[in-house]
Design an enzyme around this catalytic site. Structure first.
Site, PDB file in Angstrom:
ATOM      1  CG  HIS A  14     -11.130  -0.594  -0.746  1.00  0.00           C
ATOM      2  ND1 HIS A  14     -10.670   0.518   0.123  1.00  0.00           N
ATOM      3  CD2 HIS A  14      -9.989  -1.251  -0.894  1.00  0.00           C
ATOM      4  CE1 HIS A  14      -9.822   0.407   0.460  1.00  0.00           C
ATOM      5  NE2 HIS A  14      -9.061  -0.604  -0.006  1.00  0.00           N
ATOM      6  CG  HIS A  16      -5.696  -3.434  -2.492  1.00  0.00           C
ATOM      7  ND1 HIS A  16      -4.848  -2.089  -2.498  1.00  0.00           N
ATOM      8  CD2 HIS A  16      -6.518  -3.071  -1.539  1.00  0.00           C
ATOM      9  CE1 HIS A  16      -5.259  -1.330  -1.487  1.00  0.00           C
ATOM     10  NE2 HIS A  16      -6.363  -2.207  -0.756  1.00  0.00           N
ATOM     11  CE  LYS A 100      -7.648   4.410   0.720  1.00  0.00           C
ATOM     12  NZ  LYS A 100      -7.379   3.310   0.455  1.00  0.00           N
ATOM     13  CG  HIS A 137      -6.338   3.835   5.351  1.00  0.00           C
ATOM     14  ND1 HIS A 137      -6.039   2.069   4.932  1.00  0.00           N
ATOM     15  CD2 HIS A 137      -5.914   3.655   6.933  1.00  0.00           C
ATOM     16  CE1 HIS A 137      -5.703   1.533   5.913  1.00  0.00           C
ATOM     17  NE2 HIS A 137      -5.576   2.339   6.989  1.00  0.00           N
ATOM     18  CG  HIS A 175     -10.462  -0.457   4.679  1.00  0.00           C
ATOM     19  ND1 HIS A 175     -10.377   0.568   5.704  1.00  0.00           N
ATOM     20  CD2 HIS A 175      -9.731  -0.327   3.654  1.00  0.00           C
ATOM     21  CE1 HIS A 175      -9.091   0.951   4.901  1.00  0.00           C
ATOM     22  NE2 HIS A 175      -8.616   0.519   4.050  1.00  0.00           N
ATOM     23  CG  ASP A 248      -8.715  -3.425   1.952  1.00  0.00           C
ATOM     24  OD1 ASP A 248      -8.007  -3.265   1.082  1.00  0.00           O
ATOM     25  OD2 ASP A 248      -8.479  -3.368   3.153  1.00  0.00           O
TER      26      ASP A 248
END
Ligand code: NCD
Ligand code: ZN
Length: 346
Positions: A14, A16, A100, A137, A175, A248
């Site tokens: 995970h 970004h 996602k 999420h 997460h 994350d």
């Protein structure tokens, strides 16, 4: 005696990376240690179609410094208009490894997320049929629900009903931050996995709020009480195959973190492996670090484990840059608040 630890090269399930100057600045921080990462699609505009994922993958590979090896594993951002045939084609080509789900409004750049789950039932059924995982999420966005309860309420009111409607669907709880999340993941059978971040193993909500507000510890889902951090530690270090690392790592420039309405996200790409070695050593579980960072994730995603290795050494207090200076602006590296003695060998 020097302590060293050699592991199969880790993956980040995970991550970004953003785009443009930020991508350029932060990509080497991940590629230095990690072989692969599941790349989050919450760009502006989001990565919704296979064609957008292909173009984003090319931008990531173009930003990779010469001599670094790194494989971005692409995801699609689920919207109420997502086309099941496009998702299936992007999966069949090998491009896309997950879809996602952001509940609309849950976090950074999630306004295009899902409000009405009836509208995505067809896509989810197709994903179940082809074995493409849904990364979730897991927070409700209902204003009435307290931010510290949003994960637990999501599990009961959204995730569990969804998994009962489509039991064949493979789901990753992204997460997780609560003991309820750990418990649900544990009971969920082989089609359910869960990622745990680096920072949620280290901070609880006091770190954000006691002695002055600390914007660099603010992320979503927000860190919870200490008992939840302890549950996450037990899950990550316990050797169970369903739990694996998803950092994350979510870079925002300092100007947007240190702000009256600061962005959510902790940037841990630079020091995750050093911090995890510290955490696993504290839990006398160094022998389980490889499972968490390098074995359990590939097994869940049906991918081979990495052949290359990474070696960590315990020594003097480790140092890393306090900030990464990107062309988009400085990004503060997560500060655990205690000395760390683990180094990643070059
Ligand atoms: C993420 C981001 O900044 O994109 N922020 C965060 O706090 N984790 C979004 C997310 O994963 O929720
Ligand atoms: Zn994220």
């Amino acid at each position: 005696m020097t302590q060293t630890l050699t592991l199969r090269r880790p993956d980040d399930w995970h991550l970004h990376l953003r785009d443009g100057a930020m991508l350029q600045g932060v990509l080497p921080e991940t590629a230095r240690h990690f072989a692969r990462a599941i790349i989050m699609p919450n760009l502006v505009p989001p990565v919704v179609t296979g064609a957008q994922a292909l173009a984003y993958r090319e931008r990531i590979l173009a930003a990779l410094p010469e001599g670094m090896a790194f494989a971005p594993l692409m995801t699609l951002y689920l919207t109420e208009d997502t086309d099941a045939a496009d998702v299936a084609a992007a999966h069949a080509s090998g491009l896309v490894k997950a879809v996602k789900l952001y509940p609309a409004g849950a976090t950074t750049n999630s306004h295009g997320g899902v409000r009405d789950f009836a509208k995505v039932q067809g896509v989810l059924e197709k994903m179940a049929e082809i074995g493409l995982p849904l990364c979730v999420h897991g927070e409700v966005t209902t204003p009435e629900v307290d931010i510290f309860d949003r994960e637990a309420v999501f599990i009961d009111t959204v995730l569990d009903p969804l998994r009962r409607r489509i039991p064949e669907l493979r789901v990753v709880m992204e997460h997780i931050t609560t003991e309820e999340g750990v418990a649900y993941a544990r009971d969920g059978g082989d089609r359910l996995g869960a990622t745990i971040t680096t920072h949620h193993l280290i901070i609880n909500r006091n770190h954000i709020l006691v002695g002055g507000i600390k914007p660099h510890y603010y992320c979503l889902p927000v860190a919870k009480r200490e008992k939840h951090r302890l549950a996450l530690r037990a899950a990550a270090t316990g050797g169970e195959g369903r739990f694996f690392l998803g950092t994350d790592s979510a870079p925002h420039v300092d100007a947007l973190k240190e702000h009256a309405c600061g962005c959510a996200g902790c940037f841990t790409a630079t020091n995750t492996m050093q911090l995890l070695a510290h955490v696993f050593e504290e839990e006398t579980a160094l022998d389980r670090l490889e499972a968490f960072t390098s074995l359990n994730g590939p097994r869940f995603y049906g991918l081979p484990v990495n052949e290359a290795t990474i070696t960590l050494t315990k020594g003097d207090v480790a140092a890393w840059p306090a900030k990464i200076f990107t062309e988009a602006g400085p990004v503060t590296v997560f500060d655990p608040g205690f000395p760390v003695h683990w180094h990643v060998n070059a």
